[in-house]
Design a protein around this motif. Sequence first.
Motif, PDB file in Angstrom:
ATOM      1  N   PRO A 140       0.817  -1.227   0.000  1.00 38.39           N
ATOM      2  CA  PRO A 140       0.000   0.000   0.000  1.00 38.39           C
ATOM      3  C   PRO A 140       0.848   1.274   0.000  1.00 38.39           C
ATOM      4  N   MET A 141       1.902   1.277   0.801  1.00 38.72           N
ATOM      5  CA  MET A 141       2.786   2.441   0.868  1.00 38.72           C
ATOM      6  C   MET A 141       3.506   2.644  -0.469  1.00 38.72           C
ATOM      7  N   TYR A 142       3.931   1.547  -1.071  1.00 38.84           N
ATOM      8  CA  TYR A 142       4.636   1.609  -2.354  1.00 38.84           C
ATOM      9  C   TYR A 142       3.699   2.109  -3.456  1.00 38.84           C
ATOM     10  N   ASN A 143       2.440   1.663  -3.419  1.00 38.52           N
ATOM     11  CA  ASN A 143       1.457   2.113  -4.414  1.00 38.52           C
ATOM     12  C   ASN A 143       1.189   3.607  -4.303  1.00 38.52           C
ATOM     13  N   ARG A 144       1.108   4.109  -3.063  1.00 40.33           N
ATOM     14  CA  ARG A 144       0.912   5.550  -2.867  1.00 40.33           C
ATOM     15  C   ARG A 144       2.097   6.341  -3.421  1.00 40.33           C
ATOM     16  N   LEU A 145       3.291   5.806  -3.197  1.00 38.64           N
ATOM     17  CA  LEU A 145       4.495   6.451  -3.721  1.00 38.64           C
ATOM     18  C   LEU A 145       4.460   6.505  -5.247  1.00 38.64           C
ATOM     19  N   LEU A 146       4.056   5.401  -5.874  1.00 35.14           N
ATOM     20  CA  LEU A 146       3.973   5.353  -7.329  1.00 35.14           C
ATOM     21  C   LEU A 146       2.903   6.307  -7.857  1.00 35.14           C
ATOM     22  N   GLU A 147       1.773   6.389  -7.160  1.00 35.43           N
ATOM     23  CA  GLU A 147       0.705   7.304  -7.575  1.00 35.43           C
ATOM     24  C   GLU A 147       1.204   8.745  -7.574  1.00 35.43           C
ATOM     25  N   ASN A 148       1.883   9.137  -6.503  1.00 37.59           N
ATOM     26  CA  ASN A 148       2.408  10.497  -6.415  1.00 37.59           C
ATOM     27  C   ASN A 148       3.467  10.757  -7.473  1.00 37.59           C
ATOM     28  N   LEU A 149       4.304   9.760  -7.720  1.00 40.14           N
ATOM     29  CA  LEU A 149       5.343   9.910  -8.743  1.00 40.14           C
ATOM     30  C   LEU A 149       4.719  10.054 -10.126  1.00 40.14           C
ATOM     31  N   ASN A 150       3.689   9.255 -10.415  1.00 44.36           N
ATOM     32  CA  ASN A 150       3.018   9.343 -11.715  1.00 44.36           C
ATOM     33  C   ASN A 150       2.322  10.689 -11.901  1.00 44.36           C
ATOM     34  N   LYS A 151       1.739  11.220 -10.826  1.00 40.04           N
ATOM     35  CA  LYS A 151       1.116  12.545 -10.903  1.00 40.04           C
ATOM     36  C   LYS A 151       2.167  13.608 -11.211  1.00 40.04           C
ATOM     37  N   LEU A 152       3.319  13.482 -10.545  1.00 36.75           N
ATOM     38  CA  LEU A 152       4.400  14.441 -10.775  1.00 36.75           C
ATOM     39  C   LEU A 152       4.898  14.361 -12.214  1.00 36.75           C
ATOM     40  N   LEU A 153       5.066  13.147 -12.719  1.00 38.81           N
ATOM     41  CA  LEU A 153       5.520  12.966 -14.103  1.00 38.81           C
ATOM     42  C   LEU A 153       4.485  13.470 -15.094  1.00 38.81           C
ATOM     43  N   ASP A 154       3.203  13.261 -14.762  1.00 39.24           N
ATOM     44  CA  ASP A 154       2.131  13.731 -15.624  1.00 39.24           C
ATOM     45  C   ASP A 154       2.145  15.257 -15.717  1.00 39.24           C
ATOM     46  N   ARG A 155       2.323  15.902 -14.569  1.00 37.70           N
ATOM     47  CA  ARG A 155       2.390  17.359 -14.553  1.00 37.70           C
ATOM     48  C   ARG A 155       3.617  17.861 -15.322  1.00 37.70           C
ATOM     49  N   TRP A 156       4.711  17.174 -15.130  1.00 37.21           N
ATOM     50  CA  TRP A 156       5.948  17.544 -15.815  1.00 37.21           C
ATOM     51  C   TRP A 156       5.783  17.426 -17.328  1.00 37.21           C
ATOM     52  N   GLN A 157       5.073  16.369 -17.766  1.00 36.38           N
ATOM     53  CA  GLN A 157       4.862  16.138 -19.185  1.00 36.38           C
ATOM     54  C   GLN A 157       3.990  17.220 -19.816  1.00 36.38           C
ATOM     55  N   GLN A 158       3.085  17.790 -19.024  1.00 37.71           N
ATOM     56  CA  GLN A 158       2.167  18.808 -19.531  1.00 37.71           C
ATOM     57  C   GLN A 158       2.799  20.192 -19.621  1.00 37.71           C
ATOM     58  N   LEU A 159       3.971  20.351 -19.011  1.00 42.70           N
ATOM     59  CA  LEU A 159       4.656  21.648 -19.083  1.00 42.70           C
ATOM     60  C   LEU A 159       5.174  21.892 -20.491  1.00 42.70           C
ATOM     61  N   SER A 160       5.147  23.136 -20.910  1.00 43.51           N
ATOM     62  CA  SER A 160       5.688  23.490 -22.221  1.00 43.51           C
ATOM     63  C   SER A 160       7.208  23.559 -22.135  1.00 43.51           C
ATOM     64  N   PRO A 161       7.913  23.360 -23.255  1.00 41.49           N
ATOM     65  CA  PRO A 161       9.387  23.461 -23.231  1.00 41.49           C
ATOM     66  C   PRO A 161       9.866  24.793 -22.673  1.00 41.49           C
ATOM     67  N   ALA A 162       9.129  25.896 -23.002  1.00 39.11           N
ATOM     68  CA  ALA A 162       9.545  27.217 -22.505  1.00 39.11           C
ATOM     69  C   ALA A 162       9.459  27.312 -20.999  1.00 39.11           C
ATOM     70  N   SER A 163       8.394  26.738 -20.435  1.00 41.86           N
ATOM     71  CA  SER A 163       8.227  26.819 -18.976  1.00 41.86           C
ATOM     72  C   SER A 163       9.244  25.961 -18.254  1.00 41.86           C
ATOM     73  N   ILE A 164       9.671  24.894 -18.885  1.00 48.31           N
ATOM     74  CA  ILE A 164      10.712  24.046 -18.274  1.00 48.31           C
ATOM     75  C   ILE A 164      12.027  24.822 -18.195  1.00 48.31           C
ATOM     76  N   VAL A 165      12.333  25.576 -19.288  1.00 47.24           N
ATOM     77  CA  VAL A 165      13.596  26.317 -19.336  1.00 47.24           C
ATOM     78  C   VAL A 165      13.575  27.497 -18.365  1.00 47.24           C
ATOM     79  N   THR A 166      12.445  28.220 -18.360  1.00 43.75           N
ATOM     80  CA  THR A 166      12.362  29.424 -17.519  1.00 43.75           C
ATOM     81  C   THR A 166      11.957  29.139 -16.093  1.00 43.75           C
TER      82      THR A 166
END
Length: 275
Positions: A247-273
């Motif tokens: 259960p703890m590992y699944n929660r960790l993966l859920e949070n990591l996937n949310k973070l990666l999802d948000r990161w993926q939605q960022l534009s290249p310009a926002s990543i640089v700036t």
Amino acid sequence: MSSTQVGSIHYDLTLKTDEFDKAISGIAAKTQAIGTKMTDVGKKMSIGVTLPIVAGAGFAIKAASDLNETMNKVDVSFKEHAETVKKWGETSIKTMGLAKQSALDAAALFGDMATGMGLNTDEASKMAMSLTQLGADLASFKNISFERAQVALAGVFTGETEALKGLSIVMTEANLEAFAMSRGITKNMNDMTQAEKVNLRYAYVMDVTKNAQGDFTRTSEGTANQMRMTQERTKELAANLGAKLLPMYNRLLENLNKLLDRWQQLSPASIVTGK
């Protein structure tokens, strides 16, 4: 050189700076060496303790995840008879020398093949449990791996004979026809349904392996079977521990996937700036 005298006692107050500097340098070097050694020991202890703990936790989590996946396969393969199969798997270590996950995974495989050939879930569950037990007995009797026995016994469903032949089970069409006649079955094999052929092969295999049946129970105290049980018990203990960590590992993966999802939605310009 300077000196002083107090009463009859003469004190030499000369400060030999060279010798003093050498002494201090020697002490500093030794202290540094001791510190370096202590740091190295600390690192080695950290690696020696931390890495095995992390690796062990990873192994346990995977074992628990594998068991969950197997439980799902049992549910799908046997439907209303799934609980009967799961209960049977609870004693698999003692009766077959197999961890619950190993026994249920094999049974789910056989069950899936059985229902795919037209057997109902009741027939499939009984056949799957029987063939899994036979696989453990053949592994003990022939001193082979359970996996090899499992692959060979899949021939009951596929009609494949080579792997069975390696276990002295000669399941030729001629032998099957002769066996069918001895059981009063007059129907030609070419006219049989897939389910009928599976039932015939199953009955034949069970008949010609009578010497092997029950061998695990008879020889469970032997070294080979004890070694198998130790390996499988380790897998079962790992799955039990992993179930608590999952259960703890699944929660960790859920949070990591949310973070990666948000990161993926960022534009290249926002990543640089960073905005």
